[in-house]
Design a protein around this motif. Sequence first.
Motif, PDB file in Angstrom:
ATOM      1  N   ILE A   1       0.641  -1.154  -0.087  1.00 47.91           N
ATOM      2  CA  ILE A   1       0.035  -0.065  -0.086  1.00 47.91           C
ATOM      3  C   ILE A   1       1.043   1.371   0.072  1.00 47.91           C
ATOM      4  N   CYS A   2       0.575   2.365  -0.918  1.00 48.81           N
ATOM      5  CA  CYS A   2       1.312   3.519  -0.957  1.00 48.81           C
ATOM      6  C   CYS A   2       1.147   4.301   0.124  1.00 48.81           C
ATOM      7  N   ALA A   3       2.337   4.899   0.759  1.00 52.95           N
ATOM      8  CA  ALA A   3       2.461   5.943   1.720  1.00 52.95           C
ATOM      9  C   ALA A   3       2.011   7.206   1.449  1.00 52.95           C
ATOM     10  N   ASN A   4       2.086   7.597   0.042  1.00 50.24           N
ATOM     11  CA  ASN A   4       1.346   8.695  -0.483  1.00 50.24           C
ATOM     12  C   ASN A   4       0.155   8.839  -0.415  1.00 50.24           C
ATOM     13  N   THR A   5      -0.568   7.622  -0.713  1.00 54.46           N
ATOM     14  CA  THR A   5      -1.949   7.599  -0.737  1.00 54.46           C
ATOM     15  C   THR A   5      -2.376   7.571   0.842  1.00 54.46           C
ATOM     16  N   ILE A   6      -1.773   6.782   1.622  1.00 51.69           N
ATOM     17  CA  ILE A   6      -2.238   6.848   3.220  1.00 51.69           C
ATOM     18  C   ILE A   6      -2.110   8.149   3.693  1.00 51.69           C
ATOM     19  N   ARG A   7      -1.123   9.062   3.216  1.00 51.59           N
ATOM     20  CA  ARG A   7      -1.147  10.480   3.871  1.00 51.59           C
ATOM     21  C   ARG A   7      -2.208  11.180   3.107  1.00 51.59           C
ATOM     22  N   GLY A   8      -2.411  11.217   1.789  1.00 48.61           N
ATOM     23  CA  GLY A   8      -2.998  12.053   0.922  1.00 48.61           C
ATOM     24  C   GLY A   8      -4.905  11.623   1.212  1.00 48.61           C
ATOM     25  N   LYS A   9      -4.862  10.522   1.402  1.00 53.86           N
ATOM     26  CA  LYS A   9      -6.657   9.990   1.765  1.00 53.86           C
ATOM     27  C   LYS A   9      -6.662  10.087   3.395  1.00 53.86           C
ATOM     28  N   LYS A  10      -5.743  10.490   4.058  1.00 53.57           N
ATOM     29  CA  LYS A  10      -5.757  10.260   5.444  1.00 53.57           C
ATOM     30  C   LYS A  10      -6.221   9.086   6.061  1.00 53.57           C
ATOM     31  N   ILE A  11      -5.660   7.897   5.693  1.00 51.02           N
ATOM     32  CA  ILE A  11      -5.925   6.363   5.938  1.00 51.02           C
ATOM     33  C   ILE A  11      -5.393   6.175   7.346  1.00 51.02           C
ATOM     34  N   ALA A  12      -6.354   5.731   8.336  1.00 51.19           N
ATOM     35  CA  ALA A  12      -5.611   5.560   9.833  1.00 51.19           C
ATOM     36  C   ALA A  12      -4.600   4.334   9.387  1.00 51.19           C
ATOM     37  N   LYS A  13      -3.608   4.395  10.076  1.00 51.11           N
ATOM     38  CA  LYS A  13      -2.563   3.231   9.746  1.00 51.11           C
ATOM     39  C   LYS A  13      -3.028   1.875  10.775  1.00 51.11           C
ATOM     40  N   ASP A  14      -3.653   2.328  11.514  1.00 48.68           N
ATOM     41  CA  ASP A  14      -4.153   1.075  12.491  1.00 48.68           C
ATOM     42  C   ASP A  14      -5.319   0.194  11.777  1.00 48.68           C
ATOM     43  N   LYS A  15      -5.750   0.839  10.777  1.00 44.62           N
ATOM     44  CA  LYS A  15      -6.737   0.120  10.003  1.00 44.62           C
ATOM     45  C   LYS A  15      -6.073  -0.661   8.763  1.00 44.62           C
ATOM     46  N   ILE A  16      -4.800  -0.452   8.512  1.00 37.76           N
ATOM     47  CA  ILE A  16      -4.464  -1.107   7.344  1.00 37.76           C
ATOM     48  C   ILE A  16      -4.184  -2.656   7.592  1.00 37.76           C
ATOM     49  N   ASN A  17      -4.314  -3.586   6.647  1.00 43.27           N
ATOM     50  CA  ASN A  17      -4.464  -4.995   6.883  1.00 43.27           C
ATOM     51  C   ASN A  17      -2.988  -5.244   7.368  1.00 43.27           C
ATOM     52  N   LEU A  18      -3.011  -6.249   8.354  1.00 46.54           N
ATOM     53  CA  LEU A  18      -1.547  -6.605   8.530  1.00 46.54           C
ATOM     54  C   LEU A  18      -0.599  -7.234   7.261  1.00 46.54           C
ATOM     55  N   ASN A  19      -1.224  -7.681   6.342  1.00 49.19           N
ATOM     56  CA  ASN A  19      -0.648  -8.352   5.397  1.00 49.19           C
ATOM     57  C   ASN A  19      -0.039  -7.441   4.383  1.00 49.19           C
ATOM     58  N   ALA A  20      -0.572  -6.217   4.547  1.00 50.16           N
ATOM     59  CA  ALA A  20      -0.141  -5.070   3.665  1.00 50.16           C
ATOM     60  C   ALA A  20       1.174  -4.235   4.148  1.00 50.16           C
ATOM     61  N   LYS A  21       2.380  -4.284   3.210  1.00 52.66           N
ATOM     62  CA  LYS A  21       3.465  -3.604   3.677  1.00 52.66           C
ATOM     63  C   LYS A  21       3.134  -2.307   2.947  1.00 52.66           C
TER      64      LYS A  21
END
Length: 144
Positions: free
Chosen positions: A107-127
Amino acid sequence: MKSIIKTGLALAAATMIVAGPATAGKAKNGYNTQKVVYHVNNLQTAFGALRNVKNHLNALGDKNIEVRVVTHSSGAFAMVDGTKDKKGHSFSDTIAALSNRGVKFYICANTIRGKKIAKDKINLNAKVIPSGVAEVAHLQQKGY
C-alpha cells in the motif's frame, strides 16, 4: 542521428521492462514459472483484480508464481480493514487467503497520507511502501 539512436534505445529499454525475462523455467502444467505484479488503483475494480490473482495462482500452482499486488489511489482502500466496495464486497478475508498462498501486498504511503487512512486500520498483510507507481516500475525492472 543522435535523436534516432536515443529514441531507439529508449524503446528497447521500455520493451525490456514491460516484457521481463523471456523464460523463467517450466511449471509442471506447461506454463513457464512467472513473476507478476497486479496494479490496483481503483477500489471498484479491486475485487475483480483479487479474483484474477486467485485464478492466476490456480492456473499455475502456488509454487510456480510470485505475485505482488501494489495498491494506491482509491485501490489502496482494499488494504483497509472493514472497507467494502459499492457492490458490498469486502477484502480482508480474500487478502488473508491470498497472503497464505504467498501473495505479497503493498500500500502506497503517499495515498495513506493524502487520503488520511488510519495506519491502525491497514491490513496486517499489507506492507507500506513510499510510492505505489514507483514500486510497480521497480518490480517491472526486477522481471515482474
